[in-house]
Design a protein around this motif. Sequence first.
Motif, mmCIF file in Angstrom:
data_model
loop_
_atom_site.group_PDB
_atom_site.id
_atom_site.type_symbol
_atom_site.label_atom_id
_atom_site.label_comp_id
_atom_site.label_asym_id
_atom_site.label_seq_id
_atom_site.Cartn_x
_atom_site.Cartn_y
_atom_site.Cartn_z
ATOM 1 N N ILE A 50 -69.965 -69.605 -52.286
ATOM 2 C CA ILE A 50 -69.576 -70.152 -50.990
ATOM 3 C C ILE A 50 -70.239 -71.510 -50.823
ATOM 4 O O ILE A 50 -71.443 -71.652 -51.058
ATOM 5 N N THR A 51 -69.466 -72.499 -50.413
ATOM 6 C CA THR A 51 -70.018 -73.798 -50.036
ATOM 7 C C THR A 51 -69.706 -74.016 -48.567
ATOM 8 O O THR A 51 -68.631 -73.653 -48.089
ATOM 9 N N SER A 52 -70.665 -74.573 -47.851
ATOM 10 C CA SER A 52 -70.488 -74.780 -46.423
ATOM 11 C C SER A 52 -71.475 -75.839 -45.955
ATOM 12 O O SER A 52 -72.034 -76.579 -46.771
ATOM 13 N N THR A 53 -71.697 -75.891 -44.640
ATOM 14 C CA THR A 53 -72.697 -76.776 -44.052
ATOM 15 C C THR A 53 -73.444 -76.024 -42.961
ATOM 16 O O THR A 53 -72.931 -75.052 -42.411
ATOM 17 N N VAL A 54 -74.672 -76.494 -42.686
ATOM 18 C CA VAL A 54 -75.443 -75.974 -41.565
ATOM 19 C C VAL A 54 -75.878 -77.153 -40.706
ATOM 20 O O VAL A 54 -75.962 -78.291 -41.183
ATOM 21 N N LYS A 55 -76.165 -76.876 -39.445
ATOM 22 C CA LYS A 55 -76.668 -77.913 -38.555
ATOM 23 C C LYS A 55 -78.084 -78.284 -38.983
ATOM 24 O O LYS A 55 -78.857 -77.428 -39.422
ATOM 25 N N ILE A 56 -78.411 -79.583 -38.839
ATOM 26 C CA ILE A 56 -79.761 -80.039 -39.158
ATOM 27 C C ILE A 56 -80.272 -80.926 -38.034
ATOM 28 O O ILE A 56 -79.550 -81.794 -37.545
ATOM 29 N N GLU A 57 -81.493 -80.660 -37.610
ATOM 30 C CA GLU A 57 -82.129 -81.458 -36.568
ATOM 31 C C GLU A 57 -82.976 -82.548 -37.215
ATOM 32 O O GLU A 57 -83.617 -82.311 -38.245
ATOM 33 N N ASN A 58 -82.981 -83.721 -36.600
ATOM 34 C CA ASN A 58 -83.782 -84.867 -37.049
ATOM 35 C C ASN A 58 -83.344 -85.425 -38.397
ATOM 36 O O ASN A 58 -84.078 -86.179 -39.018
ATOM 37 N N GLY A 59 -82.185 -85.040 -38.877
ATOM 38 C CA GLY A 59 -81.683 -85.583 -40.130
ATOM 39 C C GLY A 59 -80.880 -86.843 -39.881
ATOM 40 O O GLY A 59 -80.467 -87.125 -38.762
ATOM 41 N N ILE A 77 -67.548 -62.470 -48.062
ATOM 42 C CA ILE A 77 -67.428 -63.882 -47.711
ATOM 43 C C ILE A 77 -67.557 -64.110 -46.213
ATOM 44 O O ILE A 77 -68.332 -64.957 -45.763
ATOM 45 N N PHE A 78 -66.836 -63.379 -45.398
ATOM 46 C CA PHE A 78 -66.869 -63.604 -43.944
ATOM 47 C C PHE A 78 -68.228 -63.234 -43.351
ATOM 48 O O PHE A 78 -68.716 -63.907 -42.443
ATOM 49 N N ASP A 79 -68.864 -62.186 -43.855
ATOM 50 C CA ASP A 79 -70.198 -61.804 -43.377
ATOM 51 C C ASP A 79 -71.227 -62.885 -43.719
ATOM 52 O O ASP A 79 -72.072 -63.232 -42.892
ATOM 53 N N VAL A 80 -71.156 -63.404 -44.931
ATOM 54 C CA VAL A 80 -72.079 -64.468 -45.341
ATOM 55 C C VAL A 80 -71.842 -65.723 -44.501
ATOM 56 O O VAL A 80 -72.790 -66.377 -44.055
ATOM 57 N N MET A 81 -70.585 -66.052 -44.245
ATOM 58 C CA MET A 81 -70.295 -67.228 -43.417
ATOM 59 C C MET A 81 -70.840 -67.066 -41.997
ATOM 60 O O MET A 81 -71.326 -68.031 -41.401
ATOM 61 N N LYS A 82 -70.796 -65.862 -41.447
ATOM 62 C CA LYS A 82 -71.379 -65.629 -40.119
ATOM 63 C C LYS A 82 -72.873 -65.950 -40.128
ATOM 64 O O LYS A 82 -73.391 -66.549 -39.194
ATOM 65 N N GLU A 83 -73.556 -65.548 -41.187
ATOM 66 C CA GLU A 83 -74.995 -65.817 -41.298
ATOM 67 C C GLU A 83 -75.263 -67.317 -41.475
ATOM 68 O O GLU A 83 -76.177 -67.861 -40.867
ATOM 69 N N ILE A 84 -74.473 -67.974 -42.301
ATOM 70 C CA ILE A 84 -74.636 -69.417 -42.513
ATOM 71 C C ILE A 84 -74.424 -70.162 -41.203
ATOM 72 O O ILE A 84 -75.172 -71.089 -40.876
ATOM 73 N N ASN A 85 -73.430 -69.765 -40.433
ATOM 74 C CA ASN A 85 -73.113 -70.454 -39.180
ATOM 75 C C ASN A 85 -74.185 -70.293 -38.104
ATOM 76 O O ASN A 85 -74.207 -71.052 -37.141
ATOM 77 N N LYS A 86 -75.080 -69.330 -38.253
ATOM 78 C CA LYS A 86 -76.165 -69.127 -37.297
ATOM 79 C C LYS A 86 -77.341 -70.085 -37.526
ATOM 80 O O LYS A 86 -78.195 -70.223 -36.665
ATOM 81 N N VAL A 87 -77.395 -70.703 -38.695
ATOM 82 C CA VAL A 87 -78.580 -71.443 -39.123
ATOM 83 C C VAL A 87 -78.596 -72.881 -38.612
ATOM 84 O O VAL A 87 -77.587 -73.584 -38.673
ATOM 85 N N VAL A 103 -79.198 -63.257 -48.496
ATOM 86 C CA VAL A 103 -78.147 -63.239 -47.476
ATOM 87 C C VAL A 103 -77.331 -61.949 -47.563
ATOM 88 O O VAL A 103 -76.909 -61.536 -48.643
ATOM 89 N N CYS A 104 -77.187 -61.280 -46.446
ATOM 90 C CA CYS A 104 -76.423 -60.022 -46.341
ATOM 91 C C CYS A 104 -76.867 -58.975 -47.365
ATOM 92 O O CYS A 104 -76.049 -58.210 -47.883
ATOM 93 N N PHE A 105 -78.155 -58.983 -47.691
ATOM 94 C CA PHE A 105 -78.737 -58.004 -48.619
ATOM 95 C C PHE A 105 -78.103 -58.057 -50.012
ATOM 96 O O PHE A 105 -77.999 -57.052 -50.699
ATOM 97 N N THR A 106 -77.677 -59.248 -50.430
ATOM 98 C CA THR A 106 -77.047 -59.413 -51.747
ATOM 99 C C THR A 106 -78.041 -59.791 -52.831
ATOM 100 O O THR A 106 -77.677 -59.859 -53.991
#
Length: 125
Positions: A50-59, A77-87, A103-106
């Motif tokens: 999975i490739t995605s993005t996360v929010k970053i502060e002060n970047g 995939i959808f469970d992992v994306m939910k976790e990524i989107n929280k970060v 991530v997701c106990f994998t």
Amino acid sequence: MHKEFICIGCPKGCRLTIEDTSKGYKVEGNNKKKGKVYAIQEMNDPRRIITSTVKIENGFLALLPVKTAMPIPKNLIFDVMKEINKVTVKAPVKLGDVLIENVCFTEIDVIATRDMGEGKIIIEK
């Protein structure tokens, strides 16, 4: 059972057919051994990176690109994306830094795919 795939083991994109026979899997259409391995993997335990993005502060950018360090089971995939989107992370971040462990106990981590130093976000108009 008979299935067809396009191999992603190399850029060639061979059209594979795989059949589950009494003697095991019969794979046709592959030009390399990777194709056979890929087809059997797809039948038994399909996985994807999975490739995605996360929010970053002060970047100096608002988002940080990330990926799973290894392919994860396709059904997660959808469970992992939910976790990524929280970060949300804080700069600075280095390429390869672990952002989510196991991530997701994998037993697979989500890692940063670039350095991100501190700085003001520049918005071009």
